[in-house]
Write a protein that holds these residues in place. Structure first.
Motif, short mmCIF file in Angstrom:
data_model
loop_
_atom_site.label_atom_id
_atom_site.label_comp_id
_atom_site.label_asym_id
_atom_site.label_seq_id
_atom_site.Cartn_x
_atom_site.Cartn_y
_atom_site.Cartn_z
N HIS A 99 -19.90 92.55 172.56
CA HIS A 99 -18.63 92.17 173.20
C HIS A 99 -18.48 92.93 174.51
CE1 HIS A 99 -17.58 96.07 171.54
NE2 HIS A 99 -16.50 96.07 172.32
N ASN A 103 -12.72 91.00 176.67
CA ASN A 103 -13.11 89.69 176.12
C ASN A 103 -11.99 88.91 175.45
OD1 ASN A 103 -12.81 91.31 173.87
ND2 ASN A 103 -14.63 90.55 172.82
N ARG A 104 -10.76 89.30 175.68
CA ARG A 104 -9.61 88.55 175.18
C ARG A 104 -8.64 88.34 176.35
NH1 ARG A 104 -12.64 88.28 171.57
NH2 ARG A 104 -12.33 88.63 169.33
N TYR A 106 -5.57 88.85 176.58
CA TYR A 106 -4.63 89.96 176.73
C TYR A 106 -5.31 91.26 177.14
CZ TYR A 106 -6.28 90.92 171.95
OH TYR A 106 -7.06 91.15 170.84
#
Length: 394
Positions: A99, A103-104, A106
């Motif tokens: 990751h 990676n999001r 937010y």
């Protein structure tokens, strides 16, 4: 900016042994269950919320030094804001696959990541090796005091092997160019609010959070009849028990007991010294662990005979009942925390005289930090930033 497809920087021995052990003390005396299975965390906002804002002080110079290194390496002086600061430990079973740290949706505000190792692979835990998917170095073997700095985007995709045994402890920070995600603004708001409510006689005594923040359940389990309270467990693995007064308080709810005064017992002995609550007792015990070597050379402290007494049969029964309340699985607590750094020495060399000395030393330790927060807060408010304030004579 660093010219590389995978820009990253490794700093060996960046944090001193003392700094690492101090942060370990803070984490093991204040942590809550974390954001992932088998993970524990201590955030600065949590320290403030539990009336332990003085424990923010050791982070301040470290954050400044790390921010300078990140800005220097990536060529972005005076552009960055600390987005998050926290102590994070991974226990048996914790891991994460490939990751990036942004990676999001937010997390897109995160530009740079900093990971500081506070204990050693092999000595304190097994597993937990850090891997980069591409670039050099491909693998990081955690070593106390070492710092890993890298971009939070897809140029530095990474993973962490599963923890096999022990507790892997790190200080993690993320930096952002977006001022709306400045952690300092949020912390200053909490500190200002907290300062308005410091009406306690001894205002540096910690106040536990809600009981669910301390209840650990293995992996993704959701059974309320499994797991344990981590404050109790960290005391338990060091050979200590808790006792409330009156003894029938073992019929109470954990959320009520967490904030109640208590005494500590070991074996068949009870120390007749009252602690404000379980968090207060845990902080003193972890301080004792941290300063064990210093306590060996301190002047002998006489403990009055009346201060250490034999447990009565009813008190022993109460302790046993409390164990069943604070833990549904003693073996699990031993598995998760049983490799505590000072656990073996506590079992072999513990004595009440040194422990009573540690109580006084803990008070001498927290008092200057509490005063430091009070002195620094007006300057921090004015600048809307948390920084190391130099006072005359210091």
């Amino acid at each position: 900016m660093a010219e590389s497809q995978h820009p990253r920087l490794i700093l060996h021995n960046f944090l001193s042994f003392h700094e690492c052990k101090e942060l370990e003390f803070i984490h093991k005396s204040c942590s809550t269950v974390g954001y992932r299975p088998n993970v524990f965390s201590t955030t600065l906002s949590h320290l403030i919320a539990t009336n332990s804002s003085h424990l923010v002080m050791p982070f301040v110079p470290i954050r400044e030094r790390l921010k300078e290194k990140v800005e220097e390496f990536f060529g972005c002086e005076y552009e960055l804001f600390v987005e998050f600061t926290g102590l994070i430990s991974w226990s048996r079973g914790a891991s994460i696959g490939w990751h990036s740290d942004d990676n999001r949706p937010y997390l897109k505000q995160r530009d740079f990541s900093v990971l500081c190792y506070l204990n050693n692979y092999g000595d304190d835990f097994n597993g937990g090796i850090f891997h980069f998917q591409d670039g050099e170095p491909p693998t990081i073997i955690p070593s106390r005091g070492e710092v890993v700095i890298y971009t939070a985007d897809s140029r530095n995709v990474h993973s962490v092997d599963e923890i096999i045994e022990g507790e892997r402890l790190t200080l993690a920070l993320w930096f952002s160019r977006d001022s709306s995600h400045d952690e300092d603004a949020k912390l200053l708001s909490l500190l200002s609010e907290n300062s308005l409510h410091c009406s306690k006689l001894i205002s540096w005594l910690p106040v536990p959070a809600s009981s669910n923040m301390y209840w650990f359940i293995l992996g993704n389990a959701s059974d309320d009849q499994s797991g344990f309270d981590i404050c109790w467990a960290r005391l338990h693995v060091l050979g200590l028990d808790i006792l409330y007064s009156p003894e029938n308080s073992c019929d109470s709810d954990i959320s009520e007991l967490l904030v109640e005064p208590l005494r500590l017992a070991r074996g068949d002995e009870l120390l007749e010294m009252e602690f404000a609550n379980i968090l207060h007792a845990l902080q003193v015990v972890q301080y004792y662990c941290w300063k064990a070597s210093e306590l060996e050379t301190t002047t002998k402290v006489e403990v009055e005979t009346s201060k250490v007494i034999l447990l009565s049969e009813s008190q022993q029964k109460s302790i046993s009942s409390l164990k069943s309340l604070f833990s549904k699985d003693d073996h699990l607590a031993e598995t998760v925390f049983g490799r505590a750094a000072c656990g073996e020495s506590m079992r072999l060399y513990f004595n009440w005289e040194k422990f009573v000395a540690a109580v006084a030393m803990w008070e001498d330790y927290v008092r200057p930090s509490y005063e430091g927060i009070a002195q620094s807060l007006p300057y921090w408010r004015k600048q809307q930033s948390i920084f190391n304030v130099a006072f005359d004579g210091k």
